[in-house]
Design an enzyme around this catalytic site. Structure first.
Site, mmCIF file in Angstrom:
data_model
loop_
_atom_site.group_PDB
_atom_site.id
_atom_site.type_symbol
_atom_site.label_atom_id
_atom_site.label_comp_id
_atom_site.label_asym_id
_atom_site.label_seq_id
_atom_site.Cartn_x
_atom_site.Cartn_y
_atom_site.Cartn_z
ATOM 1 N N GLU A 1 6.020 -1.199 -0.080
ATOM 2 C CA GLU A 1 6.547 -0.429 1.044
ATOM 3 C C GLU A 1 5.698 0.804 1.340
ATOM 4 O O GLU A 1 5.419 1.104 2.509
ATOM 5 C CB GLU A 1 7.994 0.040 0.757
ATOM 6 C CG GLU A 1 8.956 -1.095 0.499
ATOM 7 C CD GLU A 1 9.181 -1.393 -0.976
ATOM 8 O OE1 GLU A 1 10.322 -1.683 -1.357
ATOM 9 O OE2 GLU A 1 8.195 -1.342 -1.753
ATOM 10 N N CYS B 1 13.374 0.925 -3.745
ATOM 11 C CA CYS B 1 13.736 1.907 -4.761
ATOM 12 C C CYS B 1 13.896 3.288 -4.092
ATOM 13 O O CYS B 1 13.598 3.438 -2.902
ATOM 14 C CB CYS B 1 12.653 1.953 -5.835
ATOM 15 S SG CYS B 1 11.107 2.728 -5.284
ATOM 16 N N CYS C 1 10.664 4.546 -2.328
ATOM 17 C CA CYS C 1 10.321 3.791 -1.121
ATOM 18 C C CYS C 1 11.297 4.039 0.017
ATOM 19 O O CYS C 1 10.880 4.204 1.163
ATOM 20 C CB CYS C 1 10.218 2.310 -1.447
ATOM 21 S SG CYS C 1 8.812 1.935 -2.527
ATOM 22 N N HIS D 1 3.631 0.827 -4.437
ATOM 23 C CA HIS D 1 4.638 -0.171 -4.078
ATOM 24 C C HIS D 1 4.281 -0.745 -2.707
ATOM 25 O O HIS D 1 3.681 -0.057 -1.871
ATOM 26 C CB HIS D 1 6.025 0.464 -4.000
ATOM 27 C CG HIS D 1 6.576 0.899 -5.318
ATOM 28 N ND1 HIS D 1 7.925 1.008 -5.537
ATOM 29 C CD2 HIS D 1 5.969 1.252 -6.475
ATOM 30 C CE1 HIS D 1 8.137 1.414 -6.774
ATOM 31 N NE2 HIS D 1 6.966 1.571 -7.366
#
Length: 170
Positions: A75, A103, A106, A73
């Protein structure tokens, strides 16, 4: 749900104009990164970390599909890059800009990195772990009180995601 860490629209309207423009500038950079991710087949999410002097020290976009890695991801990638740049995992003097509400995975990493301020563009109604579905920053399991500013470039962040998913489905 406790929302002490959240900066709502009322507070956003009280930001001075220069601060708003500063946040908007970095969110626009994150949007450009997200656009590139979308063009390369990943969900269009981009992230930028800015240090206390207002300089970008790391940038990333989603790479789950390209890397075939469920943890890739934006992040997670940007946190790792920033930690390497600073040679320190403790990012307490940094601001993270991301186009979509993080999410659970993250936000856990963001809390662990001790990010000072999280600025995100649009809520995630399916997996948002800051305020939409759950609120991990304010939960008892959080060892860091994260400041959050939501809604910078919200329309453009949401529109970019909606357009990408609409194109993918057609």
């Amino acid at each position: 749900m406790n929302t002490n860490n959240l900066v709502n629209w009322e507070w956003l309207s009280q930001l001075d104009y220069q601060t708003y423009l500063f946040h908007r500038r970095w969110m626009q950079q994150a949007l450009q990164l997200a656009h590139q991710a979308g063009k390369q087949g990943d969900v269009p999410v981009g992230a930028v970390i800015v240090d206390s002097q207002g300089n970008s020290i790391a940038q990333a976009a989603n790479r789950k599909e390209r890397n075939q890695d469920p943890t890739a991801h934006a992040e997670i990638l940007v946190l790792g890059t920033a930690a390497r740049v600073k040679q320190n995992w403790y990012l307490n003097d940094c601001t993270l800009y991301v186009t979509l509400e993080p999410c659970p995975m993250c936000i856990g990493a963001i809390i662990q990195a001790r990010i000072n301020l999280l600025v995100y563009g649009t809520d995630d109604p399916k997996t948002g772990a800051v305020r939409t579905v759950i609120n991990l920053p304010d939960s008892a399991c959080s060892n860091h009180r994260l400041k959050v500013l939501a809604g910078i470039e919200e329309f453009h962040c949401r529109q970019q995601l909606q357009n990408w998913f609409a194109n993918k489905r057609s």
